[in-house]
Motif scaffolding. Structure first.
Motif, PDB file in Angstrom:
ATOM      1  N   PRO A  89      93.806 -19.787  25.606  1.00  0.00           N
ATOM      2  CA  PRO A  89      95.064 -20.375  25.115  1.00  0.00           C
ATOM      3  C   PRO A  89      95.780 -19.521  24.067  1.00  0.00           C
ATOM      4  O   PRO A  89      97.017 -19.495  24.036  1.00  0.00           O
ATOM      5  CB  PRO A  89      94.604 -21.715  24.524  1.00  0.00           C
ATOM      6  N   ALA A  90      95.031 -18.813  23.221  1.00  0.00           N
ATOM      7  CA  ALA A  90      95.672 -17.972  22.206  1.00  0.00           C
ATOM      8  C   ALA A  90      96.431 -16.812  22.850  1.00  0.00           C
ATOM      9  O   ALA A  90      97.477 -16.385  22.341  1.00  0.00           O
ATOM     10  CB  ALA A  90      94.624 -17.439  21.228  1.00  0.00           C
ATOM     11  N   VAL A  91      95.928 -16.294  23.960  1.00  0.00           N
ATOM     12  CA  VAL A  91      96.621 -15.210  24.662  1.00  0.00           C
ATOM     13  C   VAL A  91      97.870 -15.755  25.358  1.00  0.00           C
ATOM     14  O   VAL A  91      98.939 -15.134  25.319  1.00  0.00           O
ATOM     15  CB  VAL A  91      95.680 -14.530  25.670  1.00  0.00           C
ATOM     16  N   TRP A  92      97.748 -16.926  25.985  1.00  0.00           N
ATOM     17  CA  TRP A  92      98.926 -17.553  26.589  1.00  0.00           C
ATOM     18  C   TRP A  92     100.019 -17.770  25.544  1.00  0.00           C
ATOM     19  O   TRP A  92     101.204 -17.564  25.824  1.00  0.00           O
ATOM     20  CB  TRP A  92      98.565 -18.899  27.225  1.00  0.00           C
ATOM     21  N   SER A  93      99.628 -18.173  24.359  1.00  0.00           N
ATOM     22  CA  SER A  93     100.611 -18.427  23.299  1.00  0.00           C
ATOM     23  C   SER A  93     101.390 -17.153  22.962  1.00  0.00           C
ATOM     24  O   SER A  93     102.613 -17.186  22.776  1.00  0.00           O
ATOM     25  CB  SER A  93      99.900 -18.958  22.055  1.00  0.00           C
ATOM     26  N   GLY A  94     100.695 -16.031  22.904  1.00  0.00           N
ATOM     27  CA  GLY A  94     101.380 -14.774  22.633  1.00  0.00           C
ATOM     28  C   GLY A  94     102.332 -14.378  23.745  1.00  0.00           C
ATOM     29  O   GLY A  94     103.446 -13.896  23.488  1.00  0.00           O
ATOM     30  N   HIS A 120     100.053 -13.437  15.708  1.00  0.00           N
ATOM     31  CA  HIS A 120      99.368 -13.274  16.984  1.00  0.00           C
ATOM     32  C   HIS A 120      97.887 -12.931  16.814  1.00  0.00           C
ATOM     33  O   HIS A 120      97.228 -12.574  17.804  1.00  0.00           O
ATOM     34  CB  HIS A 120     100.037 -12.164  17.802  1.00  0.00           C
ATOM     35  N   GLY A 121      97.380 -13.036  15.601  1.00  0.00           N
ATOM     36  CA  GLY A 121      96.010 -12.610  15.326  1.00  0.00           C
ATOM     37  C   GLY A 121      94.964 -13.155  16.276  1.00  0.00           C
ATOM     38  O   GLY A 121      94.158 -12.384  16.841  1.00  0.00           O
ATOM     39  N   PRO A 122      94.905 -14.475  16.508  1.00  0.00           N
ATOM     40  CA  PRO A 122      93.876 -15.011  17.421  1.00  0.00           C
ATOM     41  C   PRO A 122      93.971 -14.441  18.835  1.00  0.00           C
ATOM     42  O   PRO A 122      92.955 -14.101  19.445  1.00  0.00           O
ATOM     43  CB  PRO A 122      94.153 -16.517  17.401  1.00  0.00           C
ATOM     44  N   LEU A 125      95.371 -11.511  19.717  1.00  0.00           N
ATOM     45  CA  LEU A 125      95.015 -10.093  19.679  1.00  0.00           C
ATOM     46  C   LEU A 125      93.500  -9.905  19.648  1.00  0.00           C
ATOM     47  O   LEU A 125      92.965  -9.016  20.313  1.00  0.00           O
ATOM     48  CB  LEU A 125      95.667  -9.426  18.462  1.00  0.00           C
ATOM     49  N   ARG A 126      92.802 -10.741  18.877  1.00  0.00           N
ATOM     50  CA  ARG A 126      91.337 -10.632  18.824  1.00  0.00           C
ATOM     51  C   ARG A 126      90.727 -10.893  20.196  1.00  0.00           C
ATOM     52  O   ARG A 126      89.753 -10.239  20.582  1.00  0.00           O
ATOM     53  CB  ARG A 126      90.774 -11.604  17.789  1.00  0.00           C
ATOM     54  N   ARG A 127      91.293 -11.855  20.944  1.00  0.00           N
ATOM     55  CA  ARG A 127      90.796 -12.126  22.292  1.00  0.00           C
ATOM     56  C   ARG A 127      91.029 -10.937  23.222  1.00  0.00           C
ATOM     57  O   ARG A 127      90.328 -10.781  24.226  1.00  0.00           O
ATOM     58  CB  ARG A 127      91.490 -13.367  22.862  1.00  0.00           C
ATOM     59  N   LEU A 128      91.982 -10.092  22.886  1.00  0.00           N
ATOM     60  CA  LEU A 128      92.268  -8.893  23.677  1.00  0.00           C
ATOM     61  C   LEU A 128      91.533  -7.670  23.148  1.00  0.00           C
ATOM     62  O   LEU A 128      91.771  -6.553  23.600  1.00  0.00           O
ATOM     63  CB  LEU A 128      93.777  -8.630  23.695  1.00  0.00           C
ATOM     64  N   GLY A 129      90.661  -7.882  22.163  1.00  0.00           N
ATOM     65  CA  GLY A 129      89.859  -6.797  21.626  1.00  0.00           C
ATOM     66  C   GLY A 129      90.563  -5.940  20.596  1.00  0.00           C
ATOM     67  O   GLY A 129      90.157  -4.789  20.367  1.00  0.00           O
ATOM     68  N   LEU A 130      91.588  -6.483  19.972  1.00  0.00           N
ATOM     69  CA  LEU A 130      92.378  -5.714  19.017  1.00  0.00           C
ATOM     70  C   LEU A 130      92.516  -6.504  17.718  1.00  0.00           C
ATOM     71  O   LEU A 130      93.118  -7.578  17.697  1.00  0.00           O
ATOM     72  CB  LEU A 130      93.765  -5.421  19.601  1.00  0.00           C
TER      73      LEU A 130
END
Length: 269
Positions: A39-44, A205-207, A209-214
């Motif tokens: 969900p955090a990636v979808w939000s971004g 976008h921190g959460p 980005l972390r899910r994307l390894g960054l």
């Protein structure tokens, strides 16, 4: 306005037209595959989709007033590419069962700020959004195992690799109209604003980005590293500014890796 190669922005317009034909021949991704993301990636993705959307009327009007028909035509083609990015992201969201947003505060701030400015300052603000977006799309392409998401992000990333060199060439000519001692302070101020925006994006976008390894710090560091090449491209002698037919380095962290070589033949717009 004439750049390297003698025919100015007519070269850019031809490149945008070539890319439009290439996209048409390639067709869309297979949306039936669907997409599964945190969900955090979808939000971004939702927020970046808002930033890519828009009719670009304000930028086009300013390009028309620049009295260079080739540049105005290239800008219209650039806006069309950005609109296609918004369309691709909206369809990606739909493939994952996630709605688009009607707006976001960060996009509203950028739009209102840019509409108060002339073409030169509008492009400087636009370049901030473009440089930040490139690092995000690279993370989205490389940081997920979802095939559809990687496909969409890779397509957008490939387009964006041309956009900053295109804007750098116009900004180079625009800044050349200023007294020489004023040019570096303008770009130094641009980098400070870019830093501020990067910090806001990294926090917001921190959460995801972390899910994307960054991590947040790495995101900001990478964006700021790329800004040095933007400054070099804008301030470089005209013979060293980017041409439209250069092939970007696929392993570069920036969208202006090619912008410092001789030519070889995203926020709402």
């Amino acid at each position: 306005m004439t750049g390297p190669g003698g025919d100015g922005f007519a070269r850019w317009a031809r490149r945008f037209e070539d890319e439009r034909e290439r996209r048409h021949a390639r067709g869309d991704p297979d949306w039936e595959r669907g997409a599964t993301l945190h969900p955090a990636v979808w939000s971004g993705i939702q927020r970046f989709q808002v930033g890519e959307d828009g009719d670009g009327a304000n930028l086009v009007a300013k390009a028309d007033r620049a009295a260079d028909p080739d540049y105005a035509r290239a800008v219209r083609l650039f806006v069309a590419e950005e609109q296609n990015h918004a369309r691709l992201l909206a369809l990606l969201l739909a493939a994952g069962g996630t709605p688009t947003l009607s707006g976001h505060w960060s996009d509203t701030v950028f739009v209102r700020l840019r509409r108060l400015m002339g073409l030169r300052l509008e492009l400087l603000v636009l370049m901030i959004a473009e440089v930040v977006a490139l690092r995000y799309y690279r993370a989205l392409r490389d940081g997920t195992d979802d095939a559809l998401t990687s496909d969409v992000a890779g397509r957008i990333l490939a387009d964006e690799q041309r956009h900053v060199p295109f804007h750098c060439e116009r900004l180079h000519a625009s800044l050349a109209e200023l007294p020489r001692p004023a040019r570096r302070p303008v770009m130094a101020s641009w980098r400070l604003l870019l830093l501020a925006v990067s910090l806001v994006v990294a926090t917001d976008h921190g959460p995801g980005l972390r899910r994307l390894g960054l991590g947040r710090r790495r995101f900001v560091a990478d964006v700021m590293a790329s800004s040095g090449e933007v400054v070099s491209a804008v301030l470089a002698p005209l013979s060293r500014t980017a041409g439209p037919n250069q092939t970007p380095n696929a392993h570069s962290n920036t969208k202006v890796e090619s912008a410092r070589r001789s030519p070889r033949g995203g926020t709402r717009r």
